[in-house]
Design a protein around this motif. Structure first.
Motif, PDB file in Angstrom:
ATOM      1  N   ILE A   1       0.878  -1.173   0.000  1.00  0.00           N
ATOM      2  CA  ILE A   1       0.000   0.000   0.000  1.00  0.00           C
ATOM      3  C   ILE A   1       0.913   1.220   0.000  1.00  0.00           C
ATOM      4  O   ILE A   1       1.583   1.512   0.993  1.00  0.00           O
ATOM      5  CB  ILE A   1      -0.943   0.018   1.208  1.00  0.00           C
ATOM      6  N   ARG A   2       0.968   1.886  -1.129  1.00  0.00           N
ATOM      7  CA  ARG A   2       1.884   3.015  -1.304  1.00  0.00           C
ATOM      8  C   ARG A   2       1.112   4.324  -1.115  1.00  0.00           C
ATOM      9  O   ARG A   2       0.136   4.579  -1.812  1.00  0.00           O
ATOM     10  CB  ARG A   2       2.522   2.944  -2.695  1.00  0.00           C
ATOM     11  N   VAL A   3       1.560   5.128  -0.166  1.00  0.00           N
ATOM     12  CA  VAL A   3       0.907   6.406   0.146  1.00  0.00           C
ATOM     13  C   VAL A   3       1.779   7.545  -0.353  1.00  0.00           C
ATOM     14  O   VAL A   3       2.995   7.542  -0.150  1.00  0.00           O
ATOM     15  CB  VAL A   3       0.659   6.534   1.660  1.00  0.00           C
ATOM     16  N   ARG A   4       1.144   8.502  -1.011  1.00  0.00           N
ATOM     17  CA  ARG A   4       1.869   9.663  -1.525  1.00  0.00           C
ATOM     18  C   ARG A   4       1.123  10.933  -1.122  1.00  0.00           C
ATOM     19  O   ARG A   4      -0.107  11.013  -1.237  1.00  0.00           O
ATOM     20  CB  ARG A   4       1.976   9.577  -3.048  1.00  0.00           C
TER      21      ARG A   4
ATOM     22  N   GLY B   1      -3.780   8.579  -1.672  1.00  0.00           N
ATOM     23  CA  GLY B   1      -3.671   9.578  -0.627  1.00  0.00           C
ATOM     24  C   GLY B   1      -3.611   8.950   0.759  1.00  0.00           C
ATOM     25  O   GLY B   1      -3.895   7.755   0.948  1.00  0.00           O
ATOM     26  N   LEU B   2      -3.271   9.760   1.743  1.00  0.00           N
ATOM     27  CA  LEU B   2      -3.073   9.264   3.109  1.00  0.00           C
ATOM     28  C   LEU B   2      -4.320   8.590   3.660  1.00  0.00           C
ATOM     29  O   LEU B   2      -4.262   7.470   4.176  1.00  0.00           O
ATOM     30  CB  LEU B   2      -2.650  10.414   4.018  1.00  0.00           C
TER      31      LEU B   2
ATOM     32  N   ARG C   1      -7.746   1.593   3.613  1.00  0.00           N
ATOM     33  CA  ARG C   1      -7.445   0.261   3.096  1.00  0.00           C
ATOM     34  C   ARG C   1      -6.852  -0.632   4.176  1.00  0.00           C
ATOM     35  O   ARG C   1      -7.187  -1.824   4.268  1.00  0.00           O
ATOM     36  CB  ARG C   1      -6.526   0.366   1.879  1.00  0.00           C
ATOM     37  N   VAL C   2      -5.989  -0.072   5.000  1.00  0.00           N
ATOM     38  CA  VAL C   2      -5.428  -0.851   6.105  1.00  0.00           C
ATOM     39  C   VAL C   2      -6.536  -1.282   7.062  1.00  0.00           C
ATOM     40  O   VAL C   2      -6.577  -2.436   7.528  1.00  0.00           O
ATOM     41  CB  VAL C   2      -4.348  -0.040   6.847  1.00  0.00           C
ATOM     42  N   GLU C   3      -7.457  -0.374   7.366  1.00  0.00           N
ATOM     43  CA  GLU C   3      -8.564  -0.700   8.272  1.00  0.00           C
ATOM     44  C   GLU C   3      -9.456  -1.801   7.710  1.00  0.00           C
ATOM     45  O   GLU C   3     -10.031  -2.590   8.469  1.00  0.00           O
ATOM     46  CB  GLU C   3      -9.402   0.550   8.548  1.00  0.00           C
ATOM     47  N   LEU C   4      -9.578  -1.865   6.378  1.00  0.00           N
ATOM     48  CA  LEU C   4     -10.492  -2.819   5.753  1.00  0.00           C
ATOM     49  C   LEU C   4      -9.853  -4.171   5.452  1.00  0.00           C
ATOM     50  O   LEU C   4     -10.534  -5.083   4.982  1.00  0.00           O
ATOM     51  CB  LEU C   4     -11.046  -2.220   4.451  1.00  0.00           C
ATOM     52  N   LEU C   5      -8.558  -4.302   5.723  1.00  0.00           N
ATOM     53  CA  LEU C   5      -7.878  -5.556   5.417  1.00  0.00           C
ATOM     54  C   LEU C   5      -8.539  -6.744   6.109  1.00  0.00           C
ATOM     55  O   LEU C   5      -8.559  -7.853   5.579  1.00  0.00           O
ATOM     56  CB  LEU C   5      -6.401  -5.475   5.826  1.00  0.00           C
ATOM     57  N   SER C   6      -9.092  -6.528   7.295  1.00  0.00           N
ATOM     58  CA  SER C   6      -9.678  -7.631   8.068  1.00  0.00           C
ATOM     59  C   SER C   6     -11.194  -7.712   7.936  1.00  0.00           C
ATOM     60  O   SER C   6     -11.837  -8.495   8.640  1.00  0.00           O
ATOM     61  CB  SER C   6      -9.309  -7.491   9.551  1.00  0.00           C
ATOM     62  N   LEU C   7     -11.789  -6.923   7.034  1.00  0.00           N
ATOM     63  CA  LEU C   7     -13.249  -6.947   6.877  1.00  0.00           C
ATOM     64  C   LEU C   7     -13.694  -8.311   6.376  1.00  0.00           C
ATOM     65  O   LEU C   7     -13.192  -8.822   5.370  1.00  0.00           O
ATOM     66  CB  LEU C   7     -13.693  -5.859   5.901  1.00  0.00           C
ATOM     67  N   ALA C   8     -14.656  -8.917   7.070  1.00  0.00           N
ATOM     68  CA  ALA C   8     -15.126 -10.251   6.697  1.00  0.00           C
ATOM     69  C   ALA C   8     -16.554 -10.434   7.189  1.00  0.00           C
ATOM     70  O   ALA C   8     -17.048  -9.685   8.037  1.00  0.00           O
ATOM     71  CB  ALA C   8     -14.216 -11.324   7.293  1.00  0.00           C
ATOM     72  N   TYR C   9     -17.211 -11.460   6.656  1.00  0.00           N
ATOM     73  CA  TYR C   9     -18.556 -11.830   7.081  1.00  0.00           C
ATOM     74  C   TYR C   9     -18.421 -12.694   8.337  1.00  0.00           C
ATOM     75  O   TYR C   9     -18.109 -13.876   8.256  1.00  0.00           O
ATOM     76  CB  TYR C   9     -19.268 -12.622   5.986  1.00  0.00           C
ATOM     77  N   ARG C  10     -18.635 -12.098   9.497  1.00  0.00           N
ATOM     78  CA  ARG C  10     -18.402 -12.801  10.757  1.00  0.00           C
ATOM     79  C   ARG C  10     -19.682 -13.044  11.552  1.00  0.00           C
ATOM     80  O   ARG C  10     -19.706 -13.923  12.423  1.00  0.00           O
ATOM     81  CB  ARG C  10     -17.421 -12.003  11.625  1.00  0.00           C
ATOM     82  N   ALA C  11     -20.730 -12.271  11.294  1.00  0.00           N
ATOM     83  CA  ALA C  11     -21.942 -12.364  12.114  1.00  0.00           C
ATOM     84  C   ALA C  11     -22.621 -13.722  11.944  1.00  0.00           C
ATOM     85  O   ALA C  11     -22.578 -14.340  10.878  1.00  0.00           O
ATOM     86  CB  ALA C  11     -22.906 -11.245  11.741  1.00  0.00           C
ATOM     87  N   ALA C  12     -23.286 -14.161  13.005  1.00  0.00           N
ATOM     88  CA  ALA C  12     -23.941 -15.477  12.999  1.00  0.00           C
ATOM     89  C   ALA C  12     -25.080 -15.551  11.988  1.00  0.00           C
ATOM     90  O   ALA C  12     -25.497 -16.660  11.613  1.00  0.00           O
ATOM     91  CB  ALA C  12     -24.460 -15.790  14.399  1.00  0.00           C
TER      92      ALA C  12
END
Length: 339
Positions: free
Chosen positions: A14-17, A176-177, A183-194
């Protein structure tokens, strides 16, 4: 695990400029404010489209469609049609036409997510739609989201040009920053709910490892109705907030009376509220009528990326119908053969 300290693979980079132009600064500010007001994410569900990768593209893939199909087979059918019309209209090369038609024939009989025509790869791409939510409900459009520059049109036929078709999925491209942080925050987004079936949750968690990268597509827009303890999306995702407004007005005036058994007096009240909305608040984000609240909402989409590019469909992604022939048979000369 391999040591990637010298050069990380593209799907892990993930390249930030720094982006110092005025538009980028305002957009970044909007993103920061949105993250505070709407701090939580709710997954709407999977969406599908199709993309191509040419030899000169390297690891990059270019979307050839909107990411708006609800099932993998709908995207396969879209790719089927794309290749068939390319064979009919865009080449006089008989050898290339044969290869295109061979790919079409395969898509007519097999639920495959990738075909090749010469050195070009075509792939069904899977994404996830999600929205941000806060104490006052789903996030509406942001001030920097795209709006028509001139007089507003309320004709459904005046739909805006897609911002998704033609988008290049390039995980290592500089962003952008705030986009990088998102994107870093969403890396672990998954369908987890029962509430999700077990196989859906298992596939979703597996994808975190097989396709660990995340690329954000251009934001899209829809309208949703507020229910007792949730918001219910009513339309598909559209390119701009105003496309969603048009759809909302058309839903109240035309679609709802046609599809549902709406009493005449209620239909008239809905139509009056829609007309008043168009006249008084044509760029408004909410419409209230008969105690019901409709809101224009901002829909975000992500595509997971692995070593070989964007993710395709998962085993738990359901299809309502099998592959089938969509177009007449064509020979290598471009002649249409009628049955």
């Amino acid at each position: 695990m391999k040591d990637h300290r010298e050069k990380s693979p593209d799907h892990l980079t993930i390249r930030v400029r720094a982006q110092d132009d005025p538009v980028s600064r305002v957009t970044e500010h909007d993103t920061v404010e949105a993250s505070v007001r709407y701090p939580h994410v709710v997954i709407r569900g999977p969406v599908f489209g199709f993309a191509e990768q040419r030899p000169e593209d390297g690891p990059r893939w270019r979307l050839l469609s909107d990411m708006d199909s609800g099932f993998p087979q709908h995207a396969r059918d879209g790719l089927n049609s794309y290749l068939w019309f390319t064979a009919r209209d865009d080449t006089e090369d008989r050898a290339l036409r044969r290869r295109l038609l061979a790919a079409v024939a395969r898509l007519e009989t097999e639920p495959v997510d990738e075909v090749s025509v010469g050195d070009t790869r075509y792939r069904v791409v899977r994404g996830d739609e999600f929205a941000r939510i806060g104490p006052d409900g789903l996030e509406p459009p942001r001030p920097t989201d795209p709006e028509p520059p001139g007089p507003l049109s309320w004709k459904l036929s005046d739909r805006s040009v897609s911002r998704t078709k033609g988008f290049v999925i390039d995980h290592a491209a500089a962003v952008g920053l705030m986009t990088g942080i998102q994107r870093v925050e969403l890396l672990s987004l998954a369908y987890r709910a029962a509430r999700y079936p077990e196989e859906v949750r298992a596939d979703s968690l597996r994808a975190l490892h097989t396709h660990p990268g995340v690329v954000l597509l251009p934001a899209a827009f829809a309208f949703a109705e507020e229910k007792e303890d949730s918001w219910e999306p009513v339309c598909v995702s559209l390119p701009t907030p105003h496309d969603a407004r048009r759809s909302m007005v058309n839903h109240l005036k035309e679609i709802r009376p046609m599809l549902y058994d709406v009493p005449a007096d209620e239909a008239e009240e809905d139509a009056r509220a829609a007309d008043e909305y168009v006249t008084r608040t044509p760029r408004g984000d909410e419409l209230r009528v008969r105690g019901r609240c409709f809101r224009i909402v901002r829909v975000e989409r992500l595509v997971r990326v692995g070593p070989d590019g964007p993710e395709t469909s998962r085993p738990s992604d359901r299809d309502p119908q099998p592959p089938m022939r969509l177009h007449p048979v064509m020979d290598e000369f471009g002649n249409i053969l009628r049955d």
